[in-house]
Design an enzyme around this catalytic site. Sequence first.
Site, PDB file in Angstrom:
ATOM      1  N   ASP A 265       0.863  -1.174   0.000  1.00  0.00           N
ATOM      2  CA  ASP A 265       0.000   0.000   0.000  1.00  0.00           C
ATOM      3  C   ASP A 265       0.904   1.230   0.000  1.00  0.00           C
ATOM      4  O   ASP A 265       1.973   1.220   0.628  1.00  0.00           O
ATOM      5  CB  ASP A 265      -0.923   0.018   1.223  1.00  0.00           C
ATOM      6  CG  ASP A 265      -2.093   0.969   1.042  1.00  0.00           C
ATOM      7  OD1 ASP A 265      -3.205   0.493   0.732  1.00  0.00           O
ATOM      8  OD2 ASP A 265      -1.909   2.200   1.192  1.00  0.00           O
ATOM      9  N   ASP A 311      -7.609  -2.609  -5.319  1.00  0.00           N
ATOM     10  CA  ASP A 311      -8.745  -2.131  -4.523  1.00  0.00           C
ATOM     11  C   ASP A 311      -8.637  -0.610  -4.517  1.00  0.00           C
ATOM     12  O   ASP A 311      -8.061  -0.016  -3.616  1.00  0.00           O
ATOM     13  CB  ASP A 311      -8.667  -2.705  -3.114  1.00  0.00           C
ATOM     14  CG  ASP A 311      -9.961  -2.550  -2.338  1.00  0.00           C
ATOM     15  OD1 ASP A 311     -10.900  -1.937  -2.880  1.00  0.00           O
ATOM     16  OD2 ASP A 311     -10.045  -3.025  -1.196  1.00  0.00           O
ATOM     17  N   CYS A 364     -15.393   0.353  -4.021  1.00  0.00           N
ATOM     18  CA  CYS A 364     -16.602   0.309  -3.193  1.00  0.00           C
ATOM     19  C   CYS A 364     -17.451   1.528  -3.531  1.00  0.00           C
ATOM     20  O   CYS A 364     -17.925   2.252  -2.666  1.00  0.00           O
ATOM     21  CB  CYS A 364     -16.276   0.247  -1.701  1.00  0.00           C
ATOM     22  SG  CYS A 364     -15.156   1.532  -1.105  1.00  0.00           S
TER      23      CYS A 364
END
Length: 437
Positions: A265, A311, A364
């Site tokens: 990340d 993601d 999302c």
Amino acid sequence: MIPAARISAAIEVLDDIATRRRPAPDALKDWGLAHRFAGSKDRRAIGDLVFDALRHKNSSAAVGGGDDGRSILLGLFRRHRGLDIAAIEKLFSGERFAPAPLTDDERAVLSADPLAGAPDFVRGDYPEWIAPNFARVFGDNVVAEMQALATPAPLDLRVNTLKAEADHAASELTAAIGRAPERPALSTLCLRLPLEPGSAEPHIASTEPFLKGHIEIQDLGSQLAAEFAGARPGQQVLDLCAGGGGKTLALAAAMQNHGQIFAHDSDRRRLAPIHDRLARAGVRNVQVRTPRPNSDVLDDLEHRMDLVLVDAPCTGTGTWRRNPDAKWRIRPGSLAERNKDQALVLETAARYVKTGGRLAYITCSVLEEENTDQIAAFLKSHPGFQMVPPQKVVEAYEQESMNILGPAVRLLSNGLLMTPLASGTDGFFVSVLTRTT
């Protein structure tokens, strides 16, 4: 605290949120610190009122005749909690710590039905400026979809197949919390605890099945998104935006601890929880690549990965069931900034996919601008990638898991979409691409 006093407190918190444009949890925390006499049940009840009001802010304001905390709560009680005017007057009595009595104007507006001809963004409870974006993806069904996105979310758990079988984990959880979880039809590995009004969520992190690594907290939509990526034992996988590791753990279970996952990340702080989670879950095939200044910690992975999972950073519109205050804090500039981030992370991810490998793009969000538009732009500028037809992604999952998704997943031009209304999950978009050259 008496119920009416809790209402007065909720009005105070709502006005604080509106005036200072701050997150609801911060306002509630400050209120609690300034009113230490309030017990845990009082604070929970006040929080429930505040979050319910934020879920239904537009419709409640229309019914209550104003956008201040008092009007919104009046509308909430009338429209969403089904109280008649006489019942509301008992709560708004002006006695002791209760809010002031209803005025004649308030009685009149509460007697009307202002939602009959109200715009979609009022009935669906979302910001007016983003109405065209939601209409684009949901069309005539936008109000129903957005109303579902305004309902409280259940607590979903994923069974960790590296350590437990689903039936055993369900039995363990039932013994630990005194209630049996539901088993959603879309996945045999999901244990669901519906929200019980007026009750606190069980503290899953202190239960034996969680401490033993048999279960993980993860929305069913997130679980399915990780499954759709198609990780298999023995593969080389890069989780490029791993964050706290939720999807990394799901990938490891799908791979049965065989092969190699690289978890990365760009923000080392987001990666911090991953190490303890990997240990608790019994994951042995993950190598955490923490970013370092002036160093490319992924340079040895270029063109080597069977799967790169992205993601992507996004507006989070799909999570509004869990974060109802977030929809009122989002600004037009936020969408533009996320679009830039998404284009950059897709460009970065492409470097690591080998010929014949896959790139799974997940958000999302339910907005086309963050989903199908991003994939269309990427494919236009990267002719060496092709999209895996969404129907084939669904069929592969159904064949592997023996679960039938049916209409729960909406097939779009460049991916698939899950929503609270259709699938009973948070809003998630997934697109899977393959590198042909």
